[in-house]
Design a protein around this motif. Structure first.
Motif, PDB file in Angstrom:
ATOM      1  N   GLY A  84       0.842  -1.190   0.000  1.00 41.49           N
ATOM      2  CA  GLY A  84       0.000   0.000   0.000  1.00 41.49           C
ATOM      3  C   GLY A  84       0.875   1.237   0.000  1.00 41.49           C
ATOM      4  O   GLY A  84       2.100   1.142  -0.127  1.00 41.49           O
ATOM      5  N   THR A  85       0.239   2.378   0.133  1.00 42.28           N
ATOM      6  CA  THR A  85       0.976   3.625   0.223  1.00 42.28           C
ATOM      7  C   THR A  85       0.941   4.105   1.661  1.00 42.28           C
ATOM      8  O   THR A  85      -0.126   4.189   2.270  1.00 42.28           O
ATOM      9  N   TYR A  86       2.105   4.409   2.189  1.00 42.73           N
ATOM     10  CA  TYR A  86       2.231   4.843   3.570  1.00 42.73           C
ATOM     11  C   TYR A  86       2.408   6.361   3.617  1.00 42.73           C
ATOM     12  O   TYR A  86       3.203   6.929   2.874  1.00 42.73           O
ATOM     13  N   PHE A  87       1.652   6.961   4.515  1.00 45.35           N
ATOM     14  CA  PHE A  87       1.739   8.408   4.698  1.00 45.35           C
ATOM     15  C   PHE A  87       2.039   8.725   6.154  1.00 45.35           C
ATOM     16  O   PHE A  87       1.410   8.162   7.059  1.00 45.35           O
ATOM     17  N   CYS A  88       2.984   9.628   6.368  1.00 41.95           N
ATOM     18  CA  CYS A  88       3.071  10.233   7.685  1.00 41.95           C
ATOM     19  C   CYS A  88       2.168  11.455   7.660  1.00 41.95           C
ATOM     20  O   CYS A  88       1.798  11.952   6.593  1.00 41.95           O
ATOM     21  N   GLY A  89       1.796  11.918   8.829  1.00 44.31           N
ATOM     22  CA  GLY A  89       0.951  13.103   8.900  1.00 44.31           C
ATOM     23  C   GLY A  89       1.325  13.888  10.141  1.00 44.31           C
ATOM     24  O   GLY A  89       1.650  13.293  11.176  1.00 44.31           O
ATOM     25  N   THR A  90       1.316  15.181  10.011  1.00 47.87           N
ATOM     26  CA  THR A  90       1.698  16.011  11.140  1.00 47.87           C
ATOM     27  C   THR A  90       0.718  17.151  11.346  1.00 47.87           C
ATOM     28  O   THR A  90       0.190  17.711  10.386  1.00 47.87           O
ATOM     29  N   ALA A  91       0.516  17.469  12.605  1.00 49.61           N
ATOM     30  CA  ALA A  91      -0.301  18.643  12.933  1.00 49.61           C
ATOM     31  C   ALA A  91       0.590  19.867  12.876  1.00 49.61           C
ATOM     32  O   ALA A  91       1.707  19.849  13.392  1.00 49.61           O
ATOM     33  N   GLN A  92       0.121  20.885  12.223  1.00 56.21           N
ATOM     34  CA  GLN A  92       0.876  22.128  12.121  1.00 56.21           C
ATOM     35  C   GLN A  92       0.235  23.182  13.014  1.00 56.21           C
ATOM     36  O   GLN A  92      -0.732  22.911  13.709  1.00 56.21           O
ATOM     37  N   THR A  93       0.787  24.369  12.979  1.00 54.60           N
ATOM     38  CA  THR A  93       0.211  25.460  13.764  1.00 54.60           C
ATOM     39  C   THR A  93      -1.242  25.677  13.347  1.00 54.60           C
ATOM     40  O   THR A  93      -1.613  25.445  12.207  1.00 54.60           O
ATOM     41  N   GLY A  94      -2.007  26.067  14.294  1.00 52.77           N
ATOM     42  CA  GLY A  94      -3.434  26.162  14.037  1.00 52.77           C
ATOM     43  C   GLY A  94      -4.004  24.761  14.069  1.00 52.77           C
ATOM     44  O   GLY A  94      -3.623  23.961  14.914  1.00 52.77           O
ATOM     45  N   ASN A  95      -4.844  24.463  13.164  1.00 55.10           N
ATOM     46  CA  ASN A  95      -5.475  23.149  13.161  1.00 55.10           C
ATOM     47  C   ASN A  95      -5.280  22.403  11.853  1.00 55.10           C
ATOM     48  O   ASN A  95      -5.994  21.451  11.561  1.00 55.10           O
ATOM     49  N   GLN A  96      -4.292  22.861  11.060  1.00 54.80           N
ATOM     50  CA  GLN A  96      -4.053  22.145   9.809  1.00 54.80           C
ATOM     51  C   GLN A  96      -3.402  20.804  10.098  1.00 54.80           C
ATOM     52  O   GLN A  96      -2.701  20.626  11.082  1.00 54.80           O
ATOM     53  N   PHE A  97      -3.639  19.891   9.215  1.00 55.32           N
ATOM     54  CA  PHE A  97      -2.994  18.580   9.297  1.00 55.32           C
ATOM     55  C   PHE A  97      -2.453  18.269   7.912  1.00 55.32           C
ATOM     56  O   PHE A  97      -3.191  18.285   6.935  1.00 55.32           O
ATOM     57  N   TYR A  98      -1.149  17.986   7.847  1.00 54.42           N
ATOM     58  CA  TYR A  98      -0.523  17.756   6.552  1.00 54.42           C
ATOM     59  C   TYR A  98      -0.039  16.330   6.440  1.00 54.42           C
ATOM     60  O   TYR A  98       0.675  15.832   7.317  1.00 54.42           O
ATOM     61  N   PHE A  99      -0.394  15.696   5.339  1.00 59.16           N
ATOM     62  CA  PHE A  99       0.120  14.377   5.021  1.00 59.16           C
ATOM     63  C   PHE A  99       1.423  14.515   4.251  1.00 59.16           C
ATOM     64  O   PHE A  99       1.618  15.470   3.499  1.00 59.16           O
ATOM     65  N   GLY A 100       2.307  13.548   4.431  1.00 57.52           N
ATOM     66  CA  GLY A 100       3.564  13.536   3.712  1.00 57.52           C
ATOM     67  C   GLY A 100       3.379  13.165   2.254  1.00 57.52           C
ATOM     68  O   GLY A 100       2.263  12.909   1.786  1.00 57.52           O
ATOM     69  N   THR A 101       4.495  13.129   1.545  1.00 57.99           N
ATOM     70  CA  THR A 101       4.471  12.891   0.094  1.00 57.99           C
ATOM     71  C   THR A 101       4.150  11.449  -0.272  1.00 57.99           C
ATOM     72  O   THR A 101       3.838  11.156  -1.406  1.00 57.99           O
ATOM     73  N   GLY A 102       4.193  10.547   0.705  1.00 59.47           N
ATOM     74  CA  GLY A 102       3.786   9.166   0.459  1.00 59.47           C
ATOM     75  C   GLY A 102       4.924   8.249   0.031  1.00 59.47           C
ATOM     76  O   GLY A 102       5.858   8.656  -0.649  1.00 59.47           O
ATOM     77  N   THR A 103       4.839   6.996   0.445  1.00 57.61           N
ATOM     78  CA  THR A 103       5.792   5.950   0.031  1.00 57.61           C
ATOM     79  C   THR A 103       4.988   4.743  -0.410  1.00 57.61           C
ATOM     80  O   THR A 103       4.201   4.199   0.375  1.00 57.61           O
ATOM     81  N   SER A 104       5.185   4.355  -1.655  1.00 55.33           N
ATOM     82  CA  SER A 104       4.484   3.193  -2.184  1.00 55.33           C
ATOM     83  C   SER A 104       5.292   1.940  -1.839  1.00 55.33           C
ATOM     84  O   SER A 104       6.468   1.825  -2.198  1.00 55.33           O
ATOM     85  N   LEU A 105       4.664   1.023  -1.145  1.00 53.51           N
ATOM     86  CA  LEU A 105       5.324  -0.223  -0.732  1.00 53.51           C
ATOM     87  C   LEU A 105       4.640  -1.394  -1.404  1.00 53.51           C
ATOM     88  O   LEU A 105       3.415  -1.556  -1.298  1.00 53.51           O
ATOM     89  N   THR A 106       5.423  -2.201  -2.097  1.00 54.31           N
ATOM     90  CA  THR A 106       4.894  -3.400  -2.746  1.00 54.31           C
ATOM     91  C   THR A 106       5.646  -4.605  -2.209  1.00 54.31           C
ATOM     92  O   THR A 106       6.870  -4.649  -2.267  1.00 54.31           O
ATOM     93  N   VAL A 107       4.904  -5.557  -1.666  1.00 56.75           N
ATOM     94  CA  VAL A 107       5.504  -6.801  -1.186  1.00 56.75           C
ATOM     95  C   VAL A 107       5.135  -7.906  -2.164  1.00 56.75           C
ATOM     96  O   VAL A 107       3.955  -8.116  -2.463  1.00 56.75           O
TER      97      VAL A 107
END
Lengths: 109, 113
Positions: A84-107
């Motif tokens: 699947g595709t793995y995303f990190c996500g972080t809370a920023q100032t205020g109430n925004q939430f940003y997902f990372g650029t993504g990593t596609s993992l294939t097993v």
């Protein structure tokens, strides 16, 4: 503002290990990790709330280095279901939430 | 319900039409997020609600986008005068409190012709 993940894509054979990195140019207060399979919604894996915190969940664990503004996700003895595709996500100032650029993992078998 | 419910699952509209997308969060969840996900990209933050209060709408791409959550439960994302670049999957997520794990709905796939 969007965290950068590396690698962009990785292919593993069943049983192999992988590390996915998440790096932010802004201070991280917490880090979430999600997995999204094709055509499905993201599914929560784990959250790290404090710098230096490490969490484990079955054969998937994560670390959070607040000072370096980085987090890493560790997948050991990978299974086909880990694909699947793995995303990190972080809370920023205020109430925004940003997902990372993504990593596609294939097993593969 | 047990999970986050979004409707419709698919929506096709002609350019210039208005659309409304619905999100029914997990009961009791205070926080609600809307995201836009283009093909092959990660979810992009649109807006955040805490109960009925829209605390952040900095991610809404234009004034054609409007979101509300009048009673602190169901939320609606409205897009007026749709454009082709609005075509995407719109995801809704809820959490018990801000900063807690987010539970996602299956999304609405919007196609603008």
């Amino acid at each position: 503002q969007q965290p950068v993940q590396s690698p962009q894509a990785v292919i593993l054979r069943e049983g192999e290990d992988a590390v996915i990195n998440c790096s932010s140019s802004k201070a991280l207060y917490s880090v979430h990790w999600y997995r999204q399979k094709h055509g499905e919604a993201p599914v929560f894996l784990m959250i790290l709330l404090k710098g230096g915190e490490q969490k484990g969940h079955d054969k998937i664990s994560a670390s959070f280095n607040e000072k370096k503004q980085q987090s890493s996700l560790y997948l050991t003895a990978s299974q086909l279901s880990y694909s699947g595709t793995y995303f990190c996500g972080t809370a920023q100032t205020g109430n925004q939430f940003y997902f990372g650029t993504g990593t596609s993992l294939t097993v593969i078998p | 319900g047990a999970g986050v419910s979004q409707s419709p699952r698919y929506k096709v509209a002609k350019r210039g039409q208005d659309v409304a997308l619905r999100c029914d969060p997990i009961s009791g969840h205070v926080s609600l997020f809307w995201y836009q996900q283009a093909l092959g990209q990660g979810p992009e933050f649109l807006t955040y609600f805490q109960n009925e209060a829209q605390l952040d709408k900095s991610g809404l791409p234009s004034d054609r986008f409007f979101a509300e959550r009048p009673e602190g439960s169901v939320s609606t994302l409205k897009i007026q005068r749709t454009q082709q670049e609005d075509s995407a999957v719109y995801l809704c997520a809820s959490s018990q409190q801000g900063g807690q794990p987010q539970h996602f709905g299956d999304g609405t796939r919007l196609s603008i012709l």
